[in-house]
Design a protein around this motif. Structure first.
Motif, mmCIF file in Angstrom:
data_model
loop_
_atom_site.group_PDB
_atom_site.id
_atom_site.type_symbol
_atom_site.label_atom_id
_atom_site.label_comp_id
_atom_site.label_asym_id
_atom_site.label_seq_id
_atom_site.Cartn_x
_atom_site.Cartn_y
_atom_site.Cartn_z
ATOM 1 N N TYR A 109 9.097 -7.939 0.890
ATOM 2 C CA TYR A 109 8.538 -8.932 -0.646
ATOM 3 C C TYR A 109 7.234 -8.966 -0.892
ATOM 4 O O TYR A 109 7.105 -9.396 -1.837
ATOM 5 C CB TYR A 109 9.772 -9.907 -0.347
ATOM 6 N N MET A 124 8.904 -15.215 -6.851
ATOM 7 C CA MET A 124 7.141 -15.726 -6.238
ATOM 8 C C MET A 124 6.538 -15.541 -6.997
ATOM 9 O O MET A 124 5.276 -16.479 -7.371
ATOM 10 C CB MET A 124 7.378 -14.901 -4.778
ATOM 11 N N TYR A 177 4.595 -7.263 -0.789
ATOM 12 C CA TYR A 177 4.298 -6.196 -1.715
ATOM 13 C C TYR A 177 4.788 -6.407 -2.799
ATOM 14 O O TYR A 177 3.404 -6.002 -3.633
ATOM 15 C CB TYR A 177 4.599 -4.742 -0.811
ATOM 16 N N LEU A 216 6.342 1.708 -9.587
ATOM 17 C CA LEU A 216 5.725 1.985 -8.037
ATOM 18 C C LEU A 216 7.338 0.847 -7.071
ATOM 19 O O LEU A 216 7.758 1.370 -6.029
ATOM 20 C CB LEU A 216 5.161 0.363 -7.888
ATOM 21 N N LEU A 218 2.781 -9.064 -5.001
ATOM 22 C CA LEU A 218 0.889 -8.838 -5.048
ATOM 23 C C LEU A 218 1.247 -7.685 -6.079
ATOM 24 O O LEU A 218 0.279 -7.988 -6.919
ATOM 25 C CB LEU A 218 0.759 -8.089 -3.342
ATOM 26 N N ILE A 219 2.228 -6.948 -6.461
ATOM 27 C CA ILE A 219 2.314 -6.013 -7.435
ATOM 28 C C ILE A 219 2.594 -6.496 -8.774
ATOM 29 O O ILE A 219 1.807 -6.504 -9.640
ATOM 30 C CB ILE A 219 2.653 -4.758 -7.344
#
Lengths: 320, 531
Positions: free
Chosen positions: B393, B318, B395, B441, B398-399
């Motif tokens: 997903y 995404m 999260y 992360l 975004l990172i």
């Protein structure tokens, strides 16, 4: 930007167009996947029949606005005797506000010291704080449960241990015992200290030390430096940490379920969980209405502050 | 006193200095008084460990205030106090519990258990009997008392007995019941009928010296006796009603009579004792325990791994798809895509649970997707991973978008000069550079999912259950939910000792992974650099 896009479209080969089409296909699938349950929460919340088996995407046989709100009326007005939704909402807001404010204050004080002072054992203490944060406080549920239980029994213990203090009303201790919101706040604050201290220390480090040094040359004390110089500078970030902590506390479910035994002391998450697990199929619509009421403000908060929240998240916090 | 010197700020007047000093001392005195109070109350009630922690915190506060060298710690004292009480103490408690048999039936210390049993009373056949007149508290109509009389050789014995308070033996008074005694008045005849059932169940006096009503109709009460009497020499409890002797077994923490014989009897509750490494040994040696534990452990690792992989791949795709200027309204699309992350987890999981409901849920009714989500082990696992993908997903997206924007564009320009195709660019530039930033992360996400209790508990409580296990365990149980079921029981009794032992193992795994993460990602160096 538009002219750039345009020129690409004109010059763009079939490969470019294929790529763009593929991107859109993926986006449509992803958005459908993301919003699929959300759409069903909405539809269930406004579906007057209110049970799982009769749910349709577009509520059937709705004649009036009044009928559309059947579930909301049931949850907020009719059922409040059995399921005190307003209590849950109030408890959640109370616990989350107090926790986030106190956590930010206490953690900011620690973070300031870690960031600005150099003292023996500082590194070990930092590592300790970091490692302890790895120990999730829900693993220590039994111990936390027993601590709160003992605090709650203090009004009983104190007159037994020290009879001359019998005249004083010690019952305020039970405000921090088991099945109390105060006790839950204590548990949350203890558990959040490590990560928040660590996070804020990072923010404080980014404020140049020259600022406080010049202030201290002018005769400011540490407290004055912190309160009048550093604090205003980091205030926006502290607000983000407070909001993250607020959302995290509202969402927390496990500890709240163990510590809060009484229906009227439940938080929103515990209440909604028990609501729907009482009778999943029958109370579906009312649960959806409750879910909508509790989730909407948080979703709006998230979307409005997404850039700041992402900043906070990538510093190492994972949704809890 | 010298603590002030470190506080030397701007020029302060002497009065301000003194009043500040007094304020500080008064505050400290109040704090110490509370600390002492809590210490003594906990100590007295048998919570030595909690009392000691209170002492550590209180003494620590004083030291920090009075030793100038520790000035920085003063800033941290509220935070440290909270951490000591609510994180470090529970950690130590968990570690020490792991080496005991602390569980249902063994929740008390030996002294507490003996004290508890010593409260039990019985009314022997030949117990002294009294005539009684019921009294009621004038202020509280549910608080009853008895006026007791008994003809003896040395005249009439008179006792006034309240509930839960020591018996008052009255000497040299008229045995005739008075109209009022210490705020109590005799029950009237019409009140008596309603009070009878209460009177018959109540115990008057304080254990073990109590009086119970034998026959309310005839007005007869009898002195009860303490049933279990501790015999320190023989290390056991004598049962004065049955004549049995319950020997204390300090190996298992139980009181057992007729040990080893057919008529063996155990007195509940027992007490907790140290069992050294028994809890750890148990699941290594006991096949019934080891079976589910191995299964649960394998699934925990698989669950955490697949959760991270699926969410990362979906999030990365995404992020890449949206990372193109050709897509209008990217901000809006991104906002829509993070909604799953913003909804409180418990609510989302319950909504999914409702949608996946066999036969009734929308997936089954409207889309014909009706696999056995809740009864088949494999489908339950797929279901839980699907929900976790939905939850997690955004999260990762975004990172990943953040990390993608941080990759310098000139690398791509150089690679296209060299003739690399998009596929090669992704594998040899984007992914490696992305992993540098996102890697830590991902590890954090792994440790988070390792302990992702909520999704397991709210979806199906770890079910479907694994048949034939000694401890309650399900096919989708991860270590932490398995531990939760052990500790808080699900009908089979709570075993805190065993649960704590597993907790320590979980902590060791997670702490180990975290330490490795720090070593390999250089976060550790960052810590030392600042010193």
């Amino acid at each position: 930007m538009s002219s750039h896009t345009e020129s690409r479209m004109v010059v763009g080969s079939w490969e470019k167009r294929l790529e763009l089409t593929l991107r859109w296909v993926v986006i449509v699938i992803a958005v459908a996947f993301a919003l699929f349950p959300v759409v069903w929460i909405f539809s269930a919340a406004f579906n007057p029949t209110g049970n799982l088996a009769n749910q349709t995407l577009i509520p059937q046989g709705v004649d009036s606005l009044d009928e559309l709100l059947t579930n909301f009326r049931g949850l907020l007005v009719e059922d409040v005797e059995i399921h005190p939704f307003w209590n849950w909402l109030g408890n959640s807001i109370f616990v989350a506000s107090i926790t986030s404010i106190l956590t930010v204050i206490v953690a900011a004080l620690s973070a300031y010291a870690f960031s600005r002072f150099r003292f023996a054992g500082r590194r070990n203490l930092l590592v300790l704080v970091l490692l302890i944060q790895v120990f999730p406080n829900m693993l220590a549920m039994v111990a936390l449960f027993l601590i709160l239980q003992q605090i709650g029994k203090l009004p009983e213990y104190i007159p037994q241990a020290l009879p001359f203090l019998e005249g004083i009303n010690w019952s305020f201790f039970s405000l921090f015992g088991l099945n109390s919101l105060g006790g839950l706040i204590l548990v949350y604050m203890g558990g959040a200290m490590g990560i928040n201290t660590w996070l804020m220390k990072g923010f404080f480090d980014s404020v140049p030390r020259d600022i406080d040094e010049s202030a201290q040359v002018d005769g400011a004390s540490h407290w004055q430096t912190f309160w009048m110089l550093i604090f205003p500078l980091v205030r926006p970030i502290l607000a983000v940490v407070a909001i993250l902590s607020f959302i995290g506390t509202i969402n927390e479910f496990v500890l709240a379920r163990v510590m809060l035994r009484d229906k009227t002391t439940w938080t929103l998450m515990v209440g909604l969980y028990n609501y729907v697990s009482d009778n999943f199929a029958r109370d579906w619509g009312k649960f959806a209405a409750g879910a909508l009421i509790s989730a909407t403000p948080i979703v709006i908060l998230y979307i409005a502050l997404q850039d700041q929240i992402v900043g906070g998240l990538t510093q190492g916090a994972v949704k809890g | 006193m010298s603590a002030l010197s470190t506080n030397a700020g701007g020029p302060k007047g002497l009065p301000a200095l003194i009043s500040g000093q007094i304020l500080k001392l008064v505050g400290l005195a109040i704090l110490d008084a509370f600390g002492l109070l809590l210490f003594y109350a906990f100590w007295y009630s048998g919570n030595a460990a909690l009392a000691l922690i209170i002492a550590v915190i209180t003494i620590g506060m004083n030291v920090v205030i009075f030793v100038p060298r520790l000035y920085p710690l003063r800033w941290m004292s509220p935070g440290l106090a909270l951490m000591i009480l609510l994180v470090i103490y529970p950690l130590l408690f968990t570690i020490s519990t792991a080496f005991t048999n602390y569980s249902d039936g063994h929740l008390f210390s030996k002294e507490q258990a003996i004290a508890l049993h010593s409260k039990a009373t019985f009314t022997p056949e030949d117990a002294p009997t009294y005539r009684f007149t019921p009294y009621v508290n004038k202020a509280d109509p549910t608080d009853y008392a008895l006026w007791l009389t008994r003809e003896g050789d040395a005249g009439t014995e008179v006792i006034f007995a309240k509930e839960g308070e020591p018996l008052v033996i009255l000497e040299g008074v008229d045995p005739e019941p008075p109209e009022e005694y210490e705020g109590y008045r005799p029950l009237e005849r019409r009140e008596l009928v309603a009070a009878l059932s209460v009177l018959e169940k109540a115990q008057f006096g304080e254990e073990p010296n109590t009086v119970t009503v034998v026959s309310a109709a005839r007005g007869v009460a009898a002195r009860s006796l303490q049933r279990y009497v501790w015999n320190a020499e023989l290390n056991g409890l004598e049962d004065r009603q049955t004549g049995l002797f319950y020997a204390a077994d300090d190996e298992t923490g139980s009181f057992i009579a007729n040990k080893g014989r057919a008529e063996q009897q155990e007195l509940q509750p027992g007490y907790w004792v140290g069992v050294a490494f028994d809890n750890f040994r148990r699941f290594v040696e006991s096949p019934a325990l080891r079976g589910p534990l191995v299964q649960v452990f394998v699934w925990t690792v698989a669950f955490a791994f697949f959760s991270v992989m699926t969410t990362f791949v979906a999030g990365l795709i995404m992020a890449l798809v949206l990372n193109s200027p050709d897509i209008p309204g990217r901000k809006v699309i991104r906002s829509l895509l993070i909604i799953p992350y913003a909804i409180p987890g418990v609510i989302s999981i319950l909504v999914w649970k409702g949608m996946m409901n066999p036969n009734l849920g929308v997936l089954a009714r409207s889309f014909g997707i009706n696999p056995p989500w809740f009864s088949d082990p494999l489908w339950a696992k797929i279901g839980i991973l699907l929900i976790n993908l939905w939850l997690g997903y955004p999260y990762m997206m975004l990172i990943c978008s953040g990390a993608l924007q941080a990759i310098p564009t000139d690398i791509y320009e150089a690679s296209s000069v060299d003739g690399a195709n998009p596929w090669q660019r992704f594998w040899s530039i984007t992914l490696p550079l992305l992993l540098v930033t996102v890697g830590p992360l991902l590890i954090a996400s792994f440790t988070f999912n390792f302990n992702n209790f909520v999704v397991v508990e709210a979806f199906n409580k770890g079910g479907p259950p694994i048949p034939g296990t000694l401890t309650p365990a399900g096919y989708t149980d991860i270590l932490i939910s398995y531990t939760y079921r052990l500790a808080f029981g699900s009908g089979r009794g709570a075993d805190y000792g065993l649960a704590s032992a597993i907790t320590i193992i979980i902590f060791a795994i997670v702490a180990g992974v975290t330490l490795l993460q720090f070593r390999f990602t250089g976060q550790w160096e960052e810590v030392s650099e600042n010193v």
